[in-house]
Motif scaffolding. Sequence first.
Motif, PDB file in Angstrom:
ATOM      1  N   ASP A 181      -5.063   7.518   1.636  1.00 50.07           N
ATOM      2  CA  ASP A 181      -5.772   7.191   0.396  1.00 50.07           C
ATOM      3  C   ASP A 181      -6.941   8.156   0.253  1.00 50.07           C
ATOM      4  O   ASP A 181      -8.065   7.841   0.625  1.00 50.07           O
ATOM      5  CB  ASP A 181      -6.290   5.748   0.425  1.00 50.07           C
ATOM      6  CG  ASP A 181      -5.179   4.726   0.424  1.00 50.07           C
ATOM      7  OD1 ASP A 181      -4.200   4.921  -0.312  1.00 50.07           O
ATOM      8  OD2 ASP A 181      -5.284   3.735   1.166  1.00 50.07           O
TER       9      ASP A 181
ATOM     10  N   THR B 216       4.531   6.197   2.541  1.00 53.38           N
ATOM     11  CA  THR B 216       5.004   7.517   2.157  1.00 53.38           C
ATOM     12  C   THR B 216       4.799   8.507   3.298  1.00 53.38           C
ATOM     13  O   THR B 216       3.757   8.519   3.941  1.00 53.38           O
ATOM     14  CB  THR B 216       4.234   7.994   0.904  1.00 53.38           C
ATOM     15  OG1 THR B 216       4.248   6.958  -0.079  1.00 53.38           O
ATOM     16  CG2 THR B 216       4.850   9.243   0.323  1.00 53.38           C
TER      17      THR B 216
ATOM     18  N   ALA C 259      -5.353   8.568  -7.784  1.00 55.61           N
ATOM     19  CA  ALA C 259      -4.632   8.074  -6.605  1.00 55.61           C
ATOM     20  C   ALA C 259      -4.269   6.609  -6.828  1.00 55.61           C
ATOM     21  O   ALA C 259      -4.898   5.909  -7.624  1.00 55.61           O
ATOM     22  CB  ALA C 259      -5.502   8.206  -5.363  1.00 55.61           C
TER      23      ALA C 259
ATOM     24  N   SER D 265       0.844  -1.178   0.000  1.00 56.36           N
ATOM     25  CA  SER D 265       0.000   0.000   0.000  1.00 56.36           C
ATOM     26  C   SER D 265       0.888   1.240   0.000  1.00 56.36           C
ATOM     27  O   SER D 265       1.566   1.510   0.998  1.00 56.36           O
ATOM     28  CB  SER D 265      -0.902  -0.013   1.236  1.00 56.36           C
ATOM     29  OG  SER D 265      -1.721   1.118   1.251  1.00 56.36           O
ATOM     30  N   PRO D 266       0.927   2.001  -1.101  1.00 57.35           N
ATOM     31  CA  PRO D 266       1.827   3.149  -1.177  1.00 57.35           C
ATOM     32  C   PRO D 266       1.544   4.265  -0.168  1.00 57.35           C
ATOM     33  O   PRO D 266       2.477   4.929   0.284  1.00 57.35           O
ATOM     34  CB  PRO D 266       1.642   3.658  -2.610  1.00 57.35           C
ATOM     35  CG  PRO D 266       1.175   2.468  -3.371  1.00 57.35           C
ATOM     36  CD  PRO D 266       0.322   1.710  -2.399  1.00 57.35           C
ATOM     37  N   ALA D 267       0.287   4.496   0.206  1.00 56.47           N
ATOM     38  CA  ALA D 267      -0.011   5.627   1.097  1.00 56.47           C
ATOM     39  C   ALA D 267       0.715   5.531   2.444  1.00 56.47           C
ATOM     40  O   ALA D 267       1.439   6.452   2.817  1.00 56.47           O
ATOM     41  CB  ALA D 267      -1.509   5.798   1.288  1.00 56.47           C
TER      42      ALA D 267
ATOM     43  N   GLY E 108       1.075   9.383   4.478  1.00 56.34           N
ATOM     44  CA  GLY E 108       0.180   9.466   3.342  1.00 56.34           C
ATOM     45  C   GLY E 108      -1.149   8.792   3.619  1.00 56.34           C
ATOM     46  O   GLY E 108      -1.251   7.880   4.439  1.00 56.34           O
TER      47      GLY E 108
ATOM     48  N   VAL F  99      -0.269  10.055  -3.872  1.00 58.87           N
ATOM     49  CA  VAL F  99      -0.452   9.848  -2.434  1.00 58.87           C
ATOM     50  C   VAL F  99      -0.714  11.229  -1.857  1.00 58.87           C
ATOM     51  O   VAL F  99      -0.020  12.186  -2.179  1.00 58.87           O
ATOM     52  CB  VAL F  99       0.804   9.220  -1.784  1.00 58.87           C
ATOM     53  CG1 VAL F  99       0.649   9.161  -0.275  1.00 58.87           C
ATOM     54  CG2 VAL F  99       1.066   7.832  -2.353  1.00 58.87           C
ATOM     55  N   THR F 100      -1.728  11.338  -1.010  1.00 57.97           N
ATOM     56  CA  THR F 100      -2.147  12.630  -0.465  1.00 57.97           C
ATOM     57  C   THR F 100      -1.776  12.738   1.007  1.00 57.97           C
ATOM     58  O   THR F 100      -1.749  11.738   1.727  1.00 57.97           O
ATOM     59  CB  THR F 100      -3.674  12.790  -0.635  1.00 57.97           C
ATOM     60  OG1 THR F 100      -3.985  12.659  -2.029  1.00 57.97           O
ATOM     61  CG2 THR F 100      -4.158  14.133  -0.141  1.00 57.97           C
TER      62      THR F 100
END
Length: 167
Positions: free
Chosen positions: A109, A95, A117, A90-92, A107, A134-135
Amino acid sequence: MRRSRRLLVALALLAPTLLGFAPGGSGETISRAGSEPGARLDVTLTQVVDPATPAGPDNPTGPDDPDGPDRLVATRFRLENTGTTVYRDSPAPATHLLDADGRRFTGIDLPTTAGPAFPAAVTLDPGATAEGFVTFRIPADAEPAAVQFALDAGLADDVGQWSLPLP
């Protein structure tokens, strides 16, 4: 007080280099390893949108949102699986954004109008690539200073770092 905070920020930004992490310049690709044998990604930070706008009415920010800070920052990454095993992560949560006062934000989602995203979970076969945003929710007065990425939902020892702002 402000001077001591700036010193702490400088130390926080230097720590990855001192501890063997790989800092990168804006737009630079950094190769990162995961904890599993064969887990490796080339990660490129390609864009920063600050401030970012929520993609829908279900994602409020600002003074009318008592549960969140006043601003969104969206960061776009390109991930390439250069390892020998399938990448599932899971990239969020992998990060983090560091601000000039030394605060660290994970980060989330959260879709924005900046662009698509990453899904909550990304699966990449060896050689495959994915791009997405990613927010981060940050205070209105925060000054973004760096972004970090690590495999294994951010828990891998091999951390990449990019200085902000991007050109």
